[in-house]
Design a protein around this motif. Structure first.
Motif, short mmCIF file in Angstrom:
data_model
loop_
_atom_site.label_atom_id
_atom_site.label_comp_id
_atom_site.label_asym_id
_atom_site.label_seq_id
_atom_site.Cartn_x
_atom_site.Cartn_y
_atom_site.Cartn_z
N ASP A 300 -23.08 37.02 3.84
CA ASP A 300 -22.41 35.88 3.25
C ASP A 300 -23.16 35.34 2.02
O ASP A 300 -22.57 35.04 0.99
CB ASP A 300 -22.29 34.77 4.31
CG ASP A 300 -20.99 34.03 4.18
OD1 ASP A 300 -19.97 34.69 3.88
OD2 ASP A 300 -20.99 32.79 4.37
N GLN A 303 -22.74 37.71 -0.81
CA GLN A 303 -21.41 37.53 -1.40
C GLN A 303 -21.38 36.29 -2.28
O GLN A 303 -20.86 36.30 -3.40
CB GLN A 303 -20.36 37.42 -0.29
CG GLN A 303 -18.93 37.32 -0.78
CD GLN A 303 -18.49 38.58 -1.51
OE1 GLN A 303 -18.54 39.67 -0.95
NE2 GLN A 303 -18.05 38.44 -2.77
N TRP A 304 -21.97 35.22 -1.79
CA TRP A 304 -22.04 33.98 -2.56
C TRP A 304 -22.78 34.22 -3.88
O TRP A 304 -22.33 33.81 -4.95
CB TRP A 304 -22.75 32.90 -1.74
CG TRP A 304 -22.96 31.63 -2.51
CD1 TRP A 304 -22.05 30.64 -2.71
CD2 TRP A 304 -24.14 31.25 -3.22
NE1 TRP A 304 -22.60 29.65 -3.51
CE2 TRP A 304 -23.88 30.00 -3.83
CE3 TRP A 304 -25.41 31.83 -3.40
CZ2 TRP A 304 -24.82 29.33 -4.61
CZ3 TRP A 304 -26.34 31.16 -4.17
CH2 TRP A 304 -26.04 29.92 -4.77
N ASN A 307 -20.64 36.15 -6.18
CA ASN A 307 -19.57 35.30 -6.70
C ASN A 307 -20.06 34.39 -7.84
O ASN A 307 -19.42 34.30 -8.87
CB ASN A 307 -18.98 34.43 -5.59
CG ASN A 307 -18.03 35.20 -4.69
OD1 ASN A 307 -17.87 36.41 -4.84
ND2 ASN A 307 -17.40 34.49 -3.75
N LYS A 311 -18.07 35.32 -11.11
CA LYS A 311 -16.71 34.77 -11.20
C LYS A 311 -16.71 33.41 -11.86
O LYS A 311 -17.67 32.66 -11.78
CB LYS A 311 -16.12 34.65 -9.79
CG LYS A 311 -15.91 36.00 -9.17
CD LYS A 311 -15.17 35.92 -7.86
CE LYS A 311 -14.86 37.33 -7.43
NZ LYS A 311 -15.20 37.70 -6.12
C1 LIG Z 1 -16.41 35.08 -2.87
O1 LIG Z 1 -15.20 35.24 -3.58
C2 LIG Z 1 -14.15 35.76 -2.80
C3 LIG Z 1 -12.96 36.05 -3.71
O2 LIG Z 1 -12.76 35.03 -4.64
C4 LIG Z 1 -13.80 34.78 -1.68
O3 LIG Z 1 -12.76 35.27 -0.89
C5 LIG Z 1 -15.05 34.57 -0.82
O4 LIG Z 1 -14.79 33.58 0.16
C6 LIG Z 1 -16.23 34.15 -1.67
N1 LIG Z 1 -17.38 34.16 -0.79
C7 LIG Z 1 -18.37 33.28 -0.85
C8 LIG Z 1 -19.42 33.37 0.20
O5 LIG Z 1 -18.47 32.42 -1.71
#
Ligand SMILES: *[C@@H]1O[C@H](CO)[C@@H](O)[C@H](O)[C@H]1NC(C)=O
Ligand SMILES: *[C@@H]1O[C@H](CO)[C@@H](O)[C@H](O)[C@H]1NC(C)=O
Ligand SMILES: *[C@@H]1O[C@H](CO)[C@@H](O)[C@H](O)[C@H]1NC(C)=O
Length: 390
Positions: A300, A303-304, A307, A311
């Motif tokens: 997690d 991923q954060w 992101n 993004k």
């Molecule tokens: C990262 O981005 C994805 C797609 O925008 C989203 O579904 C996900 O929840 C995000 N994860 C985190 C941990 O921020």
């Protein structure tokens, strides 16, 4: 006893005291407690040492999002605001003592530094940057099940008491504090020697050309600059202030790195990382940093991290907007700043550029030509954690 004997005793004591002091300050045989054996019982203390506009808020957030971390954003700000007529050199000592107290969850010094006597955590202007202060039990307005919402926290936790902050602090295995106000790492020797602390330092540096441009645009640092330049002779001209501030900051970043590489008490407790590497290799950097801090990396968190460096994130969201700090924009100065300005910074910060692997540009043409490298790329390859053998 005849007077000359008193004097002999005095000399003996004085020299013994000096000997002790120098052992204390420069001990090369000191070894820290083995981290793995003490992790369960002893908290780990991380100090993020950086400078203004260098991405330290971002690095702080990387820790702030870990569930085991009690994070504080720039508590030293209260000291600089309280004693704004003093120099950064003098304020090192109250700052060092405040860090020591906060690492051990003692919030009492804040009562003397905060504007209203530190009744509420909201007197710390940046409290909402800290997840731990925005969740249960530090903030009773939140249920234990609720997540961190930075913007809501600002309104909902405004009346939380400082005592709950101390109580919350004791529940975490890691206390992490960020500061931009340390210009000389030697002030931390007593903290490194303290058996109650398990201190590690993450030194974050950034390309001085990007820092200078960011400073030029971000005009809210007047009080900090005055404290920083208190002992320097400068003119009131804006460019001259930037030049002097940059010269002082760059010099101190080099000195910090040099000291950490010289003294054994920093072995395994000092890590230097470049902001550019952090945002260019976010996952690798996250692992290195967490490894150094003895924190678990979760999918997690990875991923954060991905992101926020890749993004576009809405301004109104719960987290700071980091995407503008991502790898595409770390070179913005190449087009946004004029060459004279860049040339000046390169002169002022020659030592820092060399120490941290930033390569000078020689003309406006080179500045704008993206095929020309502006930093050495091998930092992550050879390991950003300095352990004494570079
Ligand atoms: C990262 O981005 C994805 C797609 O925008 C989203 O579904 C996900 O929840 C995000 N994860 C985190 C941990 O921020
Ligand atoms: C905080 O305290 C003030 C004064 O007692 C009160 O007016 C206000 O409603 C309180 N705010 C919150 C969010 O509890
Ligand atoms: C940019 O630099 C590269 C490498 O030095 C060079 O080959 C190229 O001609 C330069 N481009 C321009 C537009 O000057």
């Amino acid at each position: 006893m005849p007077p000359h004997l008193y004097f002999m005793f005095f000399l003996l004591f004085a020299s013994l005291a000096l000997l002790n002091l120098s052992q204390f300050l420069f001990s090369t045989s000191y070894s820290c407690p083995s981290p793995s054996s003490s992790l369960k019982t002893k908290p780990i203390h991380i100090l993020i040492v950086s400078s203004w506009r260098s991405g330290s808020s971002f690095l702080g957030q990387i820790f702030n999002h870990h569930k085991d971390v009690f994070y504080l954003f720039e508590p030293g700000h209260a000291i600089w605001m309280k004693f704004r007529e003093e120099s950064s050199e003098l304020l090192h000592y109250p700052l060092r003592d405040l860090l020591h107290s906060l690492f051990t969850c003692d919030v009492s010094p804040l009562h003397h530094y905060l504007p209203e006597g530190g009744k509420h955590i909201s007197e710390m202007g940046f409290f909402a940057e800290s997840r731990a202060l925005c969740t249960y039990p530090a903030c009773s307005a939140y249920m234990p099940s609720e997540g961190y919402d930075r913007q809501n926290c600002f309104y909902r936790c405004v009346n939380s008491s400082m005592y709950r902050m101390a109580e919350a602090c004791r529940m975490y295995t890691h206390v992490v504090i960020k500061t931009v106000r340390i210009l000389d790492l030697s002030i931390l020797f007593p903290l490194l020697q303290d058996p109650n602390l398990n201190l590690r330092i993450i030194h974050l540096v950034r390309d001085p050309r990007a820092v200078a441009l960011s400073r030029k645009r971000f005009k809210l640092l007047a009080t900090d600059d005055r404290v920083l330049l208190k002992n320097e002779v400068i003119s009131k001209n804006m460019n001259s202030i930037i030049n002097n501030v940059m010269a002082k900051i760059c010099k101190s970043q080099v000195a910090i790195n040099k000291l950490a590489r010289t003294y054994k008490s920093f072995d395994g407790r000092y890590m230097v990382i470049r902001h550019e590497d952090l945002v260019t290799y976010p996952i690798e950097s996250l692992r290195l940093i967490y490894d150094f801090a003895e924190l678990h990396v979760t999918k997690d968190l990875e991923q954060w991290m991905y992101n926020v460096t890749h993004k576009e994130i809405q301004k109104s969201g719960p987290f700071m907007t980091f995407s503008r700090e991502s790898s595409k924009v770390i070179e913005r100065w190449r087009t946004a700043a004029n060459f004279n300005f860049i040339h000046q910074v390169q002169l002022m910060c020659k030592g820092a550029m060399q120490s941290f692997g930033y390569l000078p540009v020689r003309s406006k043409k080179d500045q704008e030509n993206t095929s020309i490298e502006i930093r050495q790329k091998n930092w992550v390859d050879r390991g950003v954690i300095y352990q004494g053998q570079w």
